[in-house]
Design a protein around this motif. Structure first.
Motif, mmCIF file in Angstrom:
data_model
loop_
_atom_site.group_PDB
_atom_site.id
_atom_site.type_symbol
_atom_site.label_atom_id
_atom_site.label_comp_id
_atom_site.label_asym_id
_atom_site.label_seq_id
_atom_site.Cartn_x
_atom_site.Cartn_y
_atom_site.Cartn_z
ATOM 1 N N HIS A 200 12.195 5.867 5.118
ATOM 2 C CA HIS A 200 11.813 6.964 4.236
ATOM 3 C C HIS A 200 12.965 7.132 3.259
ATOM 4 O O HIS A 200 14.084 6.707 3.541
ATOM 5 C CB HIS A 200 11.601 8.233 5.081
ATOM 6 C CG HIS A 200 11.136 9.428 4.312
ATOM 7 N ND1 HIS A 200 12.012 10.275 3.666
ATOM 8 C CD2 HIS A 200 9.896 9.930 4.101
ATOM 9 C CE1 HIS A 200 11.318 11.250 3.090
ATOM 10 N NE2 HIS A 200 10.037 11.056 3.335
ATOM 11 N N ARG A 201 12.701 7.735 2.125
ATOM 12 C CA ARG A 201 13.792 7.894 1.151
ATOM 13 C C ARG A 201 14.988 8.631 1.745
ATOM 14 O O ARG A 201 16.126 8.444 1.313
ATOM 15 C CB ARG A 201 13.298 8.616 -0.094
ATOM 16 C CG ARG A 201 12.832 10.047 0.137
ATOM 17 C CD ARG A 201 12.309 10.681 -1.134
ATOM 18 N NE ARG A 201 13.345 10.731 -2.159
ATOM 19 C CZ ARG A 201 13.156 11.195 -3.384
ATOM 20 N NH1 ARG A 201 11.946 11.625 -3.739
ATOM 21 N NH2 ARG A 201 14.143 11.227 -4.243
ATOM 22 N N TYR A 203 15.813 8.647 5.245
ATOM 23 C CA TYR A 203 16.272 8.191 6.554
ATOM 24 C C TYR A 203 16.559 6.692 6.585
ATOM 25 O O TYR A 203 15.729 5.876 6.188
ATOM 26 C CB TYR A 203 15.213 8.479 7.629
ATOM 27 C CG TYR A 203 14.929 9.944 7.834
ATOM 28 C CD1 TYR A 203 15.927 10.836 8.208
ATOM 29 C CD2 TYR A 203 13.630 10.433 7.658
ATOM 30 C CE1 TYR A 203 15.652 12.180 8.394
ATOM 31 C CE2 TYR A 203 13.340 11.773 7.849
ATOM 32 C CZ TYR A 203 14.367 12.649 8.210
ATOM 33 O OH TYR A 203 14.090 13.976 8.391
ATOM 34 N N THR A 216 2.982 7.116 11.345
ATOM 35 C CA THR A 216 3.531 8.252 10.595
ATOM 36 C C THR A 216 4.947 8.656 10.985
ATOM 37 O O THR A 216 5.605 9.371 10.235
ATOM 38 C CB THR A 216 2.631 9.492 10.755
ATOM 39 O OG1 THR A 216 2.558 9.850 12.146
ATOM 40 C CG2 THR A 216 1.229 9.214 10.220
ATOM 41 N N GLU A 217 5.428 8.211 12.157
ATOM 42 C CA GLU A 217 6.774 8.615 12.557
ATOM 43 C C GLU A 217 7.411 7.598 13.508
ATOM 44 O O GLU A 217 6.728 6.797 14.144
ATOM 45 C CB GLU A 217 6.767 9.998 13.208
ATOM 46 C CG GLU A 217 6.082 10.068 14.549
ATOM 47 C CD GLU A 217 6.114 11.464 15.143
ATOM 48 O OE1 GLU A 217 6.321 12.451 14.397
ATOM 49 O OE2 GLU A 217 5.932 11.577 16.375
ATOM 50 N N LEU A 227 10.064 11.025 9.992
ATOM 51 C CA LEU A 227 8.917 10.690 9.164
ATOM 52 C C LEU A 227 9.008 9.245 8.679
ATOM 53 O O LEU A 227 10.039 8.815 8.163
ATOM 54 C CB LEU A 227 8.848 11.642 7.965
ATOM 55 C CG LEU A 227 7.644 11.500 7.031
ATOM 56 C CD1 LEU A 227 6.362 11.832 7.779
ATOM 57 C CD2 LEU A 227 7.819 12.414 5.817
ATOM 58 N N LEU A 228 7.921 8.504 8.861
ATOM 59 C CA LEU A 228 7.839 7.117 8.400
ATOM 60 C C LEU A 228 6.909 7.066 7.187
ATOM 61 O O LEU A 228 5.722 7.374 7.289
ATOM 62 C CB LEU A 228 7.297 6.225 9.525
ATOM 63 C CG LEU A 228 6.940 4.773 9.178
ATOM 64 C CD1 LEU A 228 8.135 4.034 8.604
ATOM 65 C CD2 LEU A 228 6.415 4.051 10.427
ATOM 66 N N SER A 229 7.463 6.697 6.045
ATOM 67 C CA SER A 229 6.682 6.622 4.817
ATOM 68 C C SER A 229 5.575 5.581 4.959
ATOM 69 O O SER A 229 5.798 4.495 5.482
ATOM 70 C CB SER A 229 7.586 6.258 3.642
ATOM 71 O OG SER A 229 6.824 5.897 2.512
ATOM 72 N N LYS A 232 6.439 2.368 3.626
ATOM 73 C CA LYS A 232 7.479 1.616 4.333
ATOM 74 C C LYS A 232 6.980 1.030 5.655
ATOM 75 O O LYS A 232 7.699 0.257 6.297
ATOM 76 C CB LYS A 232 8.675 2.538 4.620
ATOM 77 C CG LYS A 232 9.422 3.028 3.388
ATOM 78 C CD LYS A 232 10.331 1.945 2.854
ATOM 79 C CE LYS A 232 11.274 2.475 1.780
ATOM 80 N NZ LYS A 232 12.227 1.429 1.344
ATOM 81 N N TYR A 233 5.774 1.418 6.072
ATOM 82 C CA TYR A 233 5.309 1.064 7.418
ATOM 83 C C TYR A 233 5.319 -0.446 7.660
ATOM 84 O O TYR A 233 5.901 -0.925 8.629
ATOM 85 C CB TYR A 233 3.909 1.624 7.657
ATOM 86 C CG TYR A 233 3.337 1.216 9.002
ATOM 87 C CD1 TYR A 233 3.734 1.857 10.168
ATOM 88 C CD2 TYR A 233 2.421 0.166 9.106
ATOM 89 C CE1 TYR A 233 3.232 1.472 11.397
ATOM 90 C CE2 TYR A 233 1.908 -0.220 10.332
ATOM 91 C CZ TYR A 233 2.324 0.435 11.479
ATOM 92 O OH TYR A 233 1.840 0.041 12.702
#
Length: 249
Positions: A200-201, A203, A216-217, A227-229, A232-233
């Protein structure tokens, strides 16, 4: 590998301990060896080891625990490092229980010398890999100077305004400490590529400490859920699988 490998042999049969020690000494590795006749004796000594050869069926009168119970006790400990466990057993029926406590491998009595050498070599290779990981460090500005933090101690990093917040292991596995300094997470993303991934931007996580994830996470080993963008998954899953693959070699 230049470090001395610390090895323990825990078996209630003296002749088995002597045989395993003799096999260890035949291997081309610098090591120190301690022998224990019971699980209770091993626990009460309190030393840390790189490698433990452990008899599963230890028992007899006065014994408080067998080898499997000792392994569970070891895995429940909040220590800086845990030994690779190689079970030594007369019965293959224990194999599934062995892997439940994170055993590296098991050897069936009577232990075959060639099988022992092969398993020992792989275990030492993993120990060397762990040593190398502990040597990798992130150097950051700190208190007018600099501070070196082992990669292994970093759960993840968070970008807050113009600062980086490091979430670190503190004492035991259930505690997390924070350390904050001025920096850009984009610079760290490039510097730490391979073991760390930006999910994520905000993390940048240590793939070593990933416990689980969904779309999602990501749940880290310290319990934090990040939180997982969705953008980015796919990249995260690929990076994580590649990291796991390299670690298992």
């Amino acid at each position: 590998m230049t470090d001395t490998v610390k090895i323990a042999v825990c078996d209630d049969e003296k002749n088995i301990r002597a045989y395993l020690v003799s096999l260890i000494k035949k291997q081309a590795i610098e090591c120190s060896i301690m022998e224990y006749a019971s699980a209770d004796e091993y626990l009460s000594d309190g030393r840390e080891y790189d490698l433990l050869f452990l008899d599963i069926e230890m028992g007899g009168s006065g014994a408080l625990m067998d080898g499997m119970e000792l392994a569970r006790n070891i895995r429940a400990m909040d220590t800086g490092r845990q030994p690779i466990i190689i079970f030594v057993t007369g019965y293959e029926k224990y194999v599934y229980d062995a892997f439940d406590v994170g055993a590296f491998q098991y050897l069936v009595k009577p232990v075959d010398e060639h099988k022992f050498a092969e398993v020992f070599s792989r275990a030492v290779g993993q120990i060397a890999s762990e040593v190398e990981k502990r040597r990798k460090k992130l150097v950051i500005p700190y208190a007018g100077g600099s501070k070196a933090i082992p990669f292994h101690d970093i759960y993840y990093m968070e970008s807050q305004n113009h600062n980086i917040v490091l979430y670190l292991k503190s004492g035991n596995q259930t505690c997390t400490s924070r350390l904050e300094y001025y920096g850009k997470i984009g610079d760290l993303e490039k510097e730490l590529a391979g073991q760390f991934y930006r999910i994520h931007r905000g993390y940048l996580i240590n793939l070593f400490h990933v416990e689980s994830y969904d779309r999602t996470e990501v749940r880290m080993a310290n319990g934090d859920k990040l939180l997982l963008s969705r953008y980015k998954y796919d990249g995260f899953v690929q990076a994580y699988m590649e990291y796991i693959s390299e670690e298992s070699q």
